[in-house]
Design a protein around this motif. Structure first.
Motif, PDB file in Angstrom:
ATOM      1  N   ASP A  16       0.867  -1.174   0.000  1.00 12.28           N
ATOM      2  CA  ASP A  16       0.000   0.000   0.000  1.00 12.28           C
ATOM      3  C   ASP A  16       0.903   1.224   0.000  1.00 12.28           C
ATOM      4  N   ARG A  17       0.833   2.044  -1.051  1.00 13.66           N
ATOM      5  CA  ARG A  17       1.756   3.173  -1.203  1.00 13.66           C
ATOM      6  C   ARG A  17       1.208   4.483  -0.616  1.00 13.66           C
ATOM      7  N   THR A  18       0.090   4.429   0.095  1.00 14.79           N
ATOM      8  CA  THR A  18      -0.528   5.655   0.584  1.00 14.79           C
ATOM      9  C   THR A  18       0.406   6.426   1.504  1.00 14.79           C
ATOM     10  N   ASP A  19       1.011   5.757   2.489  1.00 12.11           N
ATOM     11  CA  ASP A  19       1.917   6.439   3.407  1.00 12.11           C
ATOM     12  C   ASP A  19       3.045   7.130   2.645  1.00 12.11           C
ATOM     13  N   ASN A  20       3.640   6.409   1.720  1.00 11.36           N
ATOM     14  CA  ASN A  20       4.780   6.943   0.977  1.00 11.36           C
ATOM     15  C   ASN A  20       4.397   8.178   0.178  1.00 11.36           C
ATOM     16  N   LEU A  21       3.297   8.058  -0.558  1.00  7.57           N
ATOM     17  CA  LEU A  21       2.906   9.141  -1.458  1.00  7.57           C
ATOM     18  C   LEU A  21       2.391  10.351  -0.683  1.00  7.57           C
ATOM     19  N   GLN A  22       1.690  10.114   0.410  1.00 10.45           N
ATOM     20  CA  GLN A  22       1.254  11.247   1.229  1.00 10.45           C
ATOM     21  C   GLN A  22       2.452  11.986   1.816  1.00 10.45           C
TER      22      GLN A  22
END
Length: 463
Positions: A140-146
């Motif tokens: 899940d890339r949400t943390d990275n992209l945020q």
């Protein structure tokens, strides 16, 4: 050595230069990989920093990423200045305070608390440092992209992790597409380079929702202000997102994520003038927001085009895209069997059938695990994995007694006249005199052959 890989690319270094120029024409910078641990191979006759600076100047490259390097030493920067080709230096480990004087890039192996962390190097350099957030095994890339959007940082969109496919989900892929479009617009000179603002204020108190965090990016003249927002909660945040000071000369505000103009709710001060403006727009759970303040004038052509692009891009809600991660399935492509031989071919021996042969092997990948689908997937396995063990029935077969030898390859060349189009390093361990110089054939061949002592050795330097 590692630099020879570039010399042996199609077209050699001139081919690399042409490809680099094509990428530059599309606005793309070109970084080379640099491996400081490559110490047991052919030496260049100069230090790595001198060789790298010369090769990057020759090909027009913009810099390098230093694999495993905690920081890039000053010698690399000085070597690039010596050839009048300053380089972007990006250590994998992110860098050090001292190196900020010459290395303006670095990977970001960050932690992701609920309250976004601040890119300290970018803050210290007043917007001049560029980190690239990297979390190559995240599903899940949400943390990275945020984290990247909040900090105005770059992001490594890495799926093929040294041969293991850690695929980006449809939701993350769409989020990357949208965030990248906003980053490229607001990082460009045409928009004032707002994401490089020396006045960057992370965690601006203008954000009022409990799970929403924002950075404020004013331009040098104070005419435009950008806010990058992230919703760290799971639920949609509706209503007022920002309460900002209202400029005395008036302003316009835009939802740059959805490409629409906002109607601010203005509160008056005790003197009757506009004091604050409340900006309201929805921000999806685990989502991204963007607000822009301009003067009272109509948007220019570039901004109008950008807003139209974002409006079209965000018609579908981000949550309408699947966030489910799946391992990539592999299928063993069948290979037609060779015609059976009645007797062993020259140099081969017969192996009898094995009705219960234990096939056991394991992958040698330096990273990755079964949960990510590392290594291979055989037909009896449900997914790729590192360890493989299975009992097979193997029919009788003929197998060469030895690997292909230099004598075998020499005979092949005599019979076919084969020579590669790019002969750099091809058969570089051969020399003239054994057992022929220029055999017959359609292609010219180098006048060299393997020495007699190598006749039964496995052939090397052929690919």
């Amino acid at each position: 050595n590692q630099f020879d890989y570039f010399r042996t690319m199609p077209g050699g270094l001139e081919g690399v230069r042409r490809v680099t120029a094509e990428l530059h024409a599309e606005g793309v910078k070109v970084m080379w990989p640099y491996n400081p641990w490559d110490t047991g191979t052919r030496r260049e006759g100069s230090s790595d920093q001198v060789a790298l600076a010369a090769l990057l100047k020759q090909t027009g490259g913009d810099g390098f990423n230093g694999d495993t390097m905690g920081s890039v030493g000053l010698a690399f920067w000085n070597a690039s200045l010596a050839v009048h080709h300053p380089l972007g230096l990006e250590p994998e480990g992110g860098g050090t305070d001292e190196a900020l004087n010459w290395a303006t890039m670095g990977w970001g192996y960050w932690r992701y608390p609920a309250v976004p962390a601040v890119n300290r190097f970018k803050f210290l350099t007043r917007g001049r440092f560029m980190a690239h957030v990297c979390d190559r095994w995240a599903k899940d890339r949400t943390d990275n992209l945020q984290a990247a959007w909040f900090n105005g940082a770059g992001y490594e969109t890495w799926e093929n992790v040294w041969g293991t496919w850690n695929g980006i989900t449809p939701r993350d892929a769409e989020a990357i597409r949208r965030v990248a479009h906003m980053q490229r617009f607001f990082g460009a000179d045409a928009s004032g380079g707002l994401l490089l603002s020396a006045g960057w204020e992370p965690h601006t108190p203008e954000a009022v929702q409990p799970a929403v965090f924002a950075s404020r990016w004013p331009d040098a003249r104070g005419r435009r202000v950008l806010w990058t927002l992230v919703n760290r909660g799971d639920a949609v945040a509706n209503g007022t997102q920002l309460v900002v000071a209202a400029p005395s000369g008036g302003a316009r505000w835009f939802d740059c994520y959805r490409g629409t103009e906002l109607t601010a709710r203005v509160a008056l001060g005790t003197d009757g003038a506009a004091a604050t403006a409340s900006l309201s727009f929805p921000l999806g759970g685990g989502g991204y927001g963007c607000a822009l303040q301009t003067g009272r004038e109509a948007p220019d052509g570039a901004l109008s085009a950008f807003l139209a692009q974002m409006a079209a891009m965000t018609k579908a809600p981000l949550d309408s895209y699947s966030a489910q991660w799946r391992v990539m399935q592999q299928r063993l492509r069948p290979v037609p069997p060779s015609p059976p031989a009645a007797s062993p071919p020259p140099g081969a021996v017969a192996l009898p059938a094995a009705h219960s042969f234990l096939f056991s092997t394991r992958g040698l990948e330096i990273e990755g695990d079964d949960a990510h689908g590392v290594d291979a997937q055989f037909p009896w396995e449900e997914a790729p994995r590192r360890e493989h063990s299975h009992t097979l029935a193997v029919p009788p077969l003929f197998i060469d007694r030895h690997p292909v030898t230099t004598a075998n390859y020499s005979a092949y060349r005599r019979a076919t006249g084969y020579a590669p189009k790019d002969a750099l390093n091809w058969l570089s361990n051969w020399r003239p005199g054994w057992p022929f110089t220029t055999p017959p054939g359609p292609a010219p061949l180098p006048p060299k052959s393997p020495p007699p002592r190598m006749a039964d050795w496995p052939v090397t330097y052929v690919s």
